[in-house]
Design an enzyme around this catalytic site. Structure first.
Site, PDB file in Angstrom:
ATOM      1  N   CYS A 150      36.026  87.941 101.154  1.00 57.53           N
ATOM      2  CA  CYS A 150      34.756  87.232 100.960  1.00 57.53           C
ATOM      3  C   CYS A 150      34.972  85.961 100.143  1.00 57.53           C
ATOM      4  O   CYS A 150      35.055  86.006  98.918  1.00 57.53           O
ATOM      5  CB  CYS A 150      33.738  88.142 100.276  1.00 57.53           C
ATOM      6  SG  CYS A 150      32.143  87.340 100.006  1.00 57.53           S
ATOM      7  N   CYS A 153      32.174  85.108  97.745  1.00 63.55           N
ATOM      8  CA  CYS A 153      32.196  85.886  96.497  1.00 63.55           C
ATOM      9  C   CYS A 153      33.296  85.382  95.565  1.00 63.55           C
ATOM     10  O   CYS A 153      33.085  85.243  94.364  1.00 63.55           O
ATOM     11  CB  CYS A 153      32.484  87.363  96.768  1.00 63.55           C
ATOM     12  SG  CYS A 153      31.615  88.050  98.171  1.00 63.55           S
ATOM     13  N   ASP A 154      34.482  85.144  96.099  1.00 59.59           N
ATOM     14  CA  ASP A 154      35.661  84.952  95.250  1.00 59.59           C
ATOM     15  C   ASP A 154      36.218  83.532  95.243  1.00 59.59           C
ATOM     16  O   ASP A 154      37.017  83.193  94.363  1.00 59.59           O
ATOM     17  CB  ASP A 154      36.795  85.892  95.716  1.00 59.59           C
ATOM     18  CG  ASP A 154      36.393  87.358  95.611  1.00 59.59           C
ATOM     19  OD1 ASP A 154      35.593  87.673  94.716  1.00 59.59           O
ATOM     20  OD2 ASP A 154      36.876  88.168  96.417  1.00 59.59           O
TER      21      ASP A 154
END
Ligand code: NAP
Length: 329
Positions: A150, A153-154
């Protein structure tokens, strides 16, 4: 068999726990089946995809970020504080042919070990990111070593700033993630196994128009290199079988998700063509009265912790109203 529960919640990610918090506070005495850890081929853990995320920086209310596992532990503690009962087992099968519904349980994820009944159910089992399945890919994903499923997300983490990064996949998700990464990275490589992209033209253009975007055609990742953090990938050309090394400091796998709906096979719950639970309207109702769904299991599009939590809230409110309308108190 014991008395039927008012509300069963299957799944223990942000959708399941949020549904439990709302349902417990509405005195529905919810029971959460939080699942059995397994490899499928990557890790599938109670708590869901956030258990594989190091820092969560985009969930409102955490100005300094929080780790995914800590966030899920806090969600669970909040649900339990209001009386949610948590069982660390799987639901293997659902019988929705008569009410209360009957569910077959398993304490090892494979064999039937019991049955429970419930008047209403919220399905919140999520969707599992697909992985290539390489040992070093899984090792560095688990340890926060720069392999992730992701980018949204990261990708903004400091370790990835101004570094060469790679995204595997040729669909819309790969284009979206790669475009996002071009804001931080020195170069973003798309690694795709064919010579044309599956992604829509507009998404392709969005990525390809960035000056630091590159596509490596006809390539698959055959190994991920680096001890504690990723240093590169070994590629194989799908036409010539030639191998080459590509130095990258982050690898994002974007080869699709699989919704966790196998246990709904033959249950009568309507799924869409990709296997996600089909919702009836802009709420949590499925095609079966008393069966609700929330989070990534019913959302191929947004897949964020905060959207899943919002859907969990919606499902709990829908279930509460439905139970009251059906005289379950
Ligand atoms: P997808 O469309 O199924 O694409 C998956 C990609 O991964 C394909 O290019 C596929 O290659 C590749 N792939 C699959 N298995 C692989 C493997 N083992 N090794 C290497 N490559 C592999 O999945 P998605 O991109 O996640 O999209 C899912 C759905 O969400 C789609 O309907 C998409 O349109 C939608 N979506 C929309 C948006 C948006 O509009 N903003 C954003 C994201 C997703 P092949 O092409 O060779 O099969």
């Amino acid at each position: 068999m014991a008395d039927a529960h008012k509300l069963l919640i299957i799944g223990s990610g942000p959708a399941g726990w949020t549904a439990a918090i709302y349902a417990a506070r509405a005195q529905l005495s919810p029971v959460v089946y939080s699942g059995v850890p397994k490899q499928d081929p990557g890790p599938v853990l109670p708590g869901g995809q956030l258990m594989l995320t190091t820092e969560v920086e985009n969930y409102p209310g955490f100005p300094h970020g929080v780790t995914g596992p800590q966030m899920m532990a806090d969600f669970q503690a909040q649900a339990e504080r209001f009386g949610t009962k948590v069982i660390g087992e799987d639901i293997l099968r659902c019988d929705f042919s008569k009410r209360p519904f009957t569910f077959t349980t398993s304490n090892d994820g494979k064999n039937e070990t019991g049955q429970i009944r419930a008047h209403a159910v919220i399905i919140a089992t999520g969707a599992v990111a697909n992985w290539i399945g390489l040992p070093n890919e899984m090792r560095l994903a688990r340890s926060g070593g720069g392999v992730s499923a992701c980018a949204v997300c990261d990708g903004a983490l400091p370790a990835f700033r101004s570094q060469p990064l790679a995204v595997v996949g040729g669909g819309d998700t790969a284009m979206e993630e790669a475009s996002y990464l071009t804001k931080f990275a020195s170069t973003v490589y798309i690694i795709h196994r064919r010579d044309s992209l599956r992604a829509s033209k507009i998404m392709q253009e969005r990525f390809l128009s960035r000056p630091n975007a590159k596509v490596l055609w006809n390539k698959v990742v055959v190994d991920v290199l680096g001890e504690n953090s990723i240093e590169g990938v070994m590629l194989e050309d799908t036409v010539t079988r030639e191998r080459s090394r590509l130095d990258v400091r982050g690898l994002f796998i974007a080869i699709g998700h699989t919704p966790a709906t196998r246990f709904l096979k033959d249950s009568g719950v309507e799924l869409d063509a990709s296997g996600y639970v089909a919702l009836k309207r802009r709420d949590s109702y499925t095609n079966i009265p008393g069966v609700f769904a929330a989070g990534d299991v019913a959302d191929a599009n947004y897949r964020q912790a905060v959207t899943a939590a919002g859907m969990g809230c919606t499902a709990a409110l829908d279930a509460e109203r439905w139970l009251a309308a059906n005289d379950v108190h």
